[in-house]
Design a protein around this motif. Structure first.
Motif, PDB file in Angstrom:
ATOM      1  N   TYR A 203      73.886 108.404  31.566  1.00 61.64           N
ATOM      2  CA  TYR A 203      75.002 108.724  32.460  1.00 61.64           C
ATOM      3  C   TYR A 203      76.086 107.644  32.509  1.00 61.64           C
ATOM      4  O   TYR A 203      77.132 107.853  33.120  1.00 61.64           O
ATOM      5  CB  TYR A 203      74.499 108.928  33.896  1.00 61.64           C
ATOM      6  CG  TYR A 203      73.591 110.122  34.053  1.00 61.64           C
ATOM      7  CD1 TYR A 203      74.118 111.411  34.101  1.00 61.64           C
ATOM      8  CD2 TYR A 203      72.215 109.960  34.151  1.00 61.64           C
ATOM      9  CE1 TYR A 203      73.280 112.507  34.243  1.00 61.64           C
ATOM     10  CE2 TYR A 203      71.368 111.055  34.297  1.00 61.64           C
ATOM     11  CZ  TYR A 203      71.908 112.323  34.346  1.00 61.64           C
ATOM     12  OH  TYR A 203      71.087 113.412  34.487  1.00 61.64           O
ATOM     13  N   GLY A 204      75.827 106.491  31.965  1.00 62.13           N
ATOM     14  CA  GLY A 204      76.785 105.391  32.081  1.00 62.13           C
ATOM     15  C   GLY A 204      76.697 104.668  33.412  1.00 62.13           C
ATOM     16  O   GLY A 204      77.392 103.684  33.641  1.00 62.13           O
ATOM     17  N   ILE A 205      75.860 105.166  34.304  1.00 65.46           N
ATOM     18  CA  ILE A 205      75.622 104.517  35.596  1.00 65.46           C
ATOM     19  C   ILE A 205      74.151 104.682  35.939  1.00 65.46           C
ATOM     20  O   ILE A 205      73.465 105.500  35.326  1.00 65.46           O
ATOM     21  CB  ILE A 205      76.440 105.167  36.747  1.00 65.46           C
ATOM     22  CG1 ILE A 205      75.961 106.599  37.057  1.00 65.46           C
ATOM     23  CG2 ILE A 205      77.914 105.200  36.404  1.00 65.46           C
ATOM     24  CD1 ILE A 205      76.584 107.205  38.319  1.00 65.46           C
ATOM     25  N   PHE A 253      80.961  99.698  33.829  1.00 65.75           N
ATOM     26  CA  PHE A 253      81.254 100.837  34.710  1.00 65.75           C
ATOM     27  C   PHE A 253      81.809 100.344  36.049  1.00 65.75           C
ATOM     28  O   PHE A 253      82.834 100.825  36.538  1.00 65.75           O
ATOM     29  CB  PHE A 253      79.998 101.693  34.929  1.00 65.75           C
ATOM     30  CG  PHE A 253      80.056 102.508  36.189  1.00 65.75           C
ATOM     31  CD1 PHE A 253      80.851 103.646  36.249  1.00 65.75           C
ATOM     32  CD2 PHE A 253      79.357 102.113  37.332  1.00 65.75           C
ATOM     33  CE1 PHE A 253      80.941 104.385  37.437  1.00 65.75           C
ATOM     34  CE2 PHE A 253      79.447 102.842  38.510  1.00 65.75           C
ATOM     35  CZ  PHE A 253      80.243 103.978  38.569  1.00 65.75           C
ATOM     36  N   ASN A 257      85.486 101.487  36.714  1.00 62.92           N
ATOM     37  CA  ASN A 257      85.576 102.673  37.559  1.00 62.92           C
ATOM     38  C   ASN A 257      85.458 102.381  39.051  1.00 62.92           C
ATOM     39  O   ASN A 257      85.605 103.279  39.859  1.00 62.92           O
ATOM     40  CB  ASN A 257      84.485 103.688  37.176  1.00 62.92           C
ATOM     41  CG  ASN A 257      84.613 104.162  35.740  1.00 62.92           C
ATOM     42  OD1 ASN A 257      84.577 103.361  34.819  1.00 62.92           O
ATOM     43  ND2 ASN A 257      84.771 105.454  35.544  1.00 62.92           N
TER      44      ASN A 257
END
Ligand SMILES: *[C@@H]1O[C@H](CO)[C@@H](O)[C@H](O)[C@H]1NC(C)=O
Ligand SMILES: *[C@@H]1O[C@H](CO)[C@@H](O)[C@H](O)[C@H]1NC(C)=O
Ligand SMILES: *[C@@H]1O[C@H](CO)[C@@H](O)[C@H](O)[C@H]1NC(C)=O
Ligand SMILES: *[C@@H]1O[C@H](CO)[C@@H](O)[C@H](O)[C@H]1NC(C)=O
Length: 577
Positions: A203-205, A253, A257
């Motif tokens: 998920y990137g997180i 991330f 973000n």
């Protein structure tokens, strides 16, 4: 006072921006099935429905619901019909797991012998045993048919918090892993960390928890700290090398973000905030979120849902900490939640620790260039924290309000997080911060440090007191050179352990949170009933029993714990899972 202008393009989502749904599932995250089932309030807790499993493919379930809806044109499907629909197409929550007894559990970990009070020692043994009942393995069917589940598959077994929190949770796991390592359950701890690495790769997180409806929000970023503890316990460099790319990806991330550029007269500072680009009701608290937003404009509703989701990302869901009223003050009610307009002291402290850790991990592996890169980020972070969050007059760090460009001066234990993270450049700051704590009013309660001094009815406020916050303050103080600070750390540990112990004797359980006054009772308030089990509570208690085991004393102030009671604990916990 600096003159500040916030320039980040990501600061506020401009009106009309299409933001995301909590996830892509049209059953668990958006759509009519979710809306109608949740608004019909068929269950006590909205989390129940979104944890149910489908009996057949989602397309079929959606088509069946369309068919059912067509029988009731222009109105909601009646509750009785909804119930029948659920009986056909859904199964009770819980069948996505197998009970799993950790294979590395053994009865006599070393730390137990450090606990000199015999009552505390038997209690520590009980806590150590609880890991067995909190272990879960996800069934292969979740991997093979993910479309039927809200559960996210992870390859390794997990230790869950307990109660309604049936799945893995992100920041909870830090204290669980600390406890597991004391319990010498290295393989279980390793598996839990590898699950998070798997989630970052996917998920990137690291999502808030192991459910699809959590996949677009994270939680306080404790993964590097988990790896730090694991590496301290095992010295396993290959493991470090294996997981480091995921740690860096997670760090990017947060920097890409979840950051804001703040321009002062001298410098542009970059700090982090919780800010989830999801403008829908949280699926697991759907009806609460819809009702809270009633009467607001569509635009304001979306903003509120985004800020509530961001509040969930902060781990402090919910708290007066995130309230900003119409006049820009840190005041109001849950409807005034504006999490994304706040630069939190604790998040930035954690990021500070993570930057130091990433530098040190790279140095251990011989990557000097990368180590220097993260050291540079660390010194920029310290400057930013000192410029925006540190208040020299008060002698502590405070959340920064981006709406009015002011610091929120109320007491929260998170104001001490930079002390714990050693995110400051001058040692006088730590002395000032200890003095701040002494004068704050936060030490005036018998059972621990309250979450705030404001009784808002939310669970991250007065009168609740939470294990991770106690631990962060105690660890911060005990890491200082000052003997006074260390003594304060011990007295807070003594207080906390007594709170846990008294409630354990009385209620035969460990709770997720406690009440700051009284003679040992669970906390309350917020969106759901107090939960027992409980991962992080057990982890923090074990850590304090380990650290201060030679000095902690159960005293004469509590009734004797009979073995019958301890038997009951098992019965209660067994019936829960
Ligand atoms: C929905 O209704 C159509 C038309 O009556 C029918 O062919 C279809 O099988 C129904 N779908 C489900 C899942 O019940
Ligand atoms: C981070 O933001 C970028 C650009 O806005 C976006 O493409 C990406 O999906 C976001 N990453 C995550 C994990 O949300
Ligand atoms: C916050 O900003 C608003 C709008 O700029 C202003 O009206 C208000 O007085 C400010 N509040 C405080 C507490 O400074
Ligand atoms: C906070 O809000 C309440 C009403 O919600 C109001 O009565 C009170 O005066 C406010 N306090 C401050 C300091 O603005």
């Amino acid at each position: 006072m600096h003159c500040l202008i916030v320039i980040s393009s990501t600061l506020l989502f401009s009106s009309g921006d299409a933001l995301l749904a909590p996830c892509d599932s049209q059953i668990y995250c958006t759509g009519e099935v979710l809306r109608q089932v949740q608004m019909a309030k068929l269950f006590d807790d909205d989390k129940y429905f979104v944890d149910m499993t489908l009996t057949t493919a989602p397309e079929v379930v959606l088509e069946a619901f369309t068919n059912l809806s067509s029988v009731f044109p222009d109105k909601a499907v009646p509750s009785l019909e909804l119930k029948k629909f659920l009986q056909t197409y859904f199964k009770e929550p819980g069948n996505e797991f197998e009970r799993w007894t950790p294979t590395d559990w053994h009865s006599k970990p070393n730390f137990l012998s450090k606990v000199s009070d015999s009552k505390y020692r038997s209690w520590a043994e009980e806590l150590h045993s609880l890991w067995k009942s909190l272990g879960r393995k996800i069934r292969d069917d979740v991997r093979d048919h993910p479309e039927l589940y809200s559960q996210i598959y992870t390859p390794h077994p997990v230790v869950v918090p307990g109660g309604r929190f049936r799945e893995l949770y992100y920041w909870d796991s830090y204290w669980v892993i600390n406890g597991l390592l004391l319990s010498e359950m290295t393989e279980t701890a390793r598996g839990m960390i590898l699950n998070f690495v798997y989630l970052v790769e996917r998920y990137g997180i690291v999502p808030n928890g192991g459910r699809v409806y959590y996949e677009r929000r994270s939680q306080p970023p404790f993964l590097p700290l988990m790896v730090e503890r694991f590496y301290e316990a095992t010295g396993d460099k290959d493991f470090l090398r294996q997981v480091l790319p995921a740690l860096e990806r997670e760090y990017s991330f947060w920097m890409q973000n979840r950051s804001v550029d703040v321009v002062t007269s001298e410098l542009t500072h970059i700090l982090n905030r919780y800010n989830v680009p999801v403008d829908h009701p949280r699926p697991e608290s759907y009806s609460d979120d819809v009702e809270l937003a009633e009467g607001l404009s569509t635009e304001a509703q979306k903003q509120l849902w985004m800020d509530l989701t961001s509040g969930a990302e902060s781990g402090w869901d919910f708290s007066s900490r995130w309230f900003i009223d119409d006049t820009g003050r840190n005041n109001g009610s849950l409807r005034d939640t504006q999490t994304s307009s706040i630069l939190p002291a604790d998040l930035n402290a954690i990021m500070c620790r993570n930057e130091r850790l990433l530098a040190s991990f790279h140095r251990s592996l011989g990557n000097e260039e990368k180590a220097l890169k993260y050291e540079k980020a660390l010194s920029a972070r310290i400057k930013a924290v000192e410029s925006l969050l540190w208040d020299a007059e008060k002698g502590a760090w405070f959340d920064y309000n981006l709406v009015n460009k002011t610091r929120h001066l109320s007491f929260y234990p998170s104001n001490l997080a930079p002390l714990w993270a050693q995110c400051y450049s001058k040692s006088e700051m730590s002395d000032q911060a200890v003095q701040y704590l002494r004068d704050s009013g936060g030490l005036d309660y018998p059972n621990g440090i309250p979450t705030s001094l404001s009784d808002s009815g939310q669970q991250w406020d007065m009168p609740n007191t939470w294990p991770p916050l106690q631990h962060i303050i105690i660890e911060g103080l005990s890491g200082l050179h000052s003997a006074h600070a260390q003594e304060l750390a011990f007295s807070l540990a003594q207080r906390w352990i007594q709170t846990n112990w008294r409630a354990f004797i009385k209620y035969e359980a460990m709770f997720e949170k406690y009440d700051v006054s009284g003679d040992g009772k669970p906390g309350g308030g917020g969106e759901y009933e107090v939960q027992l089990g409980f991962g992080w509570t057990n982890g923090v208690a074990l850590q304090l029993l380990d650290q201060y085991g030679d000095r902690l004393s159960s005293g004469g102030r509590v009734p004797v714990c009979s073995s019958a009671l301890i038997g009951l604990v098992y019965a209660v916990l067994k019936s829960l899972f």
